[in-house]
Write an enzyme that holds these catalytic residues in place. Structure first.
Site, PDB file in Angstrom:
ATOM      1  N   ALA A 120       0.819  -1.213   0.000  1.00  0.00           N
ATOM      2  CA  ALA A 120       0.000   0.000   0.000  1.00  0.00           C
ATOM      3  C   ALA A 120       0.854   1.266   0.000  1.00  0.00           C
ATOM      4  CB  ALA A 120      -0.933  -0.003   1.210  1.00  0.00           C
ATOM      5  N   GLU A 121       1.983   1.220   0.676  1.00  0.00           N
ATOM      6  CA  GLU A 121       2.814   2.413   0.830  1.00  0.00           C
ATOM      7  C   GLU A 121       3.598   2.741  -0.446  1.00  0.00           C
ATOM      8  OE1 GLU A 121       3.155   4.662   3.078  1.00  0.00           O
ATOM      9  OE2 GLU A 121       1.967   3.865   4.722  1.00  0.00           O
TER      10      GLU A 121
END
Length: 260
Positions: A120-121
């Site tokens: 996600a990052e």
């Protein structure tokens, strides 16, 4: 029909140039080559295709040459003697899965959770830089990286170790409430405490939902595999031994002959 097939083949042909895929959210994903599969584009993060991430094609706004790769170290002319010394050895970079496993074990985290946060990052791009200045795989802000003792946020091992430590600290801070911990990782603990929970920010809520959804999918898949393995073991354990089955089969015709 032939023209359509040819067009699909051209679209599916992987690119071999090392580039950055620029995303709508401002992030970039470095990749060795890519494969467009309709609504999804597979970005290969390694030359041997062993590591990749799938991104919705519509989320990619374009591609740029990767200018962030480190240049080869220049060896001074008078240092040839020292470089020839057998005591000087370069440390090979560890595979990302080993880095994640080591950091997760150190801070008692599930590696699947850490991988979901990394996905996600940064989309597994160790050179990713956000519009706000967060860097590396787990997108550490310079101030946070400094507090965690991470000198080089672009170093995968240092970044994942620092990010895992920070995630563990947040979990302990919120009594292991994963949702609050993830929200704090994205928006900061101050915002979580200000709103007494997940802040009403679209980005933060989407971020938390994405990680929780991906993590749950992994756990569900693992549980299904475990159940299938358990069912196989039960089936094997309930079957009579091969010798017993053979003796029973041999006894059947003998019993039938005795009835005549």
């Amino acid at each position: 029909m032939f023209l359509c097939a040819a067009a699909i083949a051209l679209l599916a042909r992987p690119s071999t140039a090392s580039e950055l895929a620029i995303l709508r959210n401002g992030f970039s994903i470095r990749h060795e080559h890519r494969l467009v599969m309709g609504t999804t584009t597979r970005l290969y993060l390694a030359a041997d295709d062993s590591n990749f991430t799938d991104v919705p094609t519509a989320e990619i706004t374009g591609y740029e040459k990767d200018l962030t790769l480190p240049l080869p170290a220049q060896v001074p002319a008078d240092s040839h003697a020292s470089t020839a010394s057998p005591s000087v050895k370069s440390t090979p970079a560890l595979p990302l899965n080993q880095v994640v496993d080591t950091a997760s074990a150190a801070y008692h985290l599930d590696p699947d959770l850490v991988n979901s946060v990394i996905h996600a990052e940064s989309g597994f791009n160790s050179r990713a830089v956000s519009p706000k200045g967060a860097r590396g795989l787990m997108q550490l802000m310079p101030g946070t990286a400094n507090q965690l003792g991470v000198n080089d946020a672009f170093d995968p091992q240092a970044n994942v170790t620092g990010g895992s430590r920070y995630l563990r600290e947040l979990l302990e801070r919120y009594n292991f409430d994963l949702v609050k911990a993830l929200a704090a990782y994205n928006a900061g603990p101050q915002r979580v405490e200000q709103y007494r929970g997940v802040p009403p920010f679209r980005e933060t809520r989407a971020y938390v939902a994405r990680i929780v959804h991906e993590y749950n999918l992994k756990k569900t898949a693992q549980e299904k595999i475990a159940r299938r393995e358990e069912e196989k073991r039960k089936q094997v354990s309930t079957q009579p031994p091969a010798r017993a089955r053979a003796s029973k089969t041999a006894a059947t015709p003998i019993a039938a002959e005795s009835q005549h």
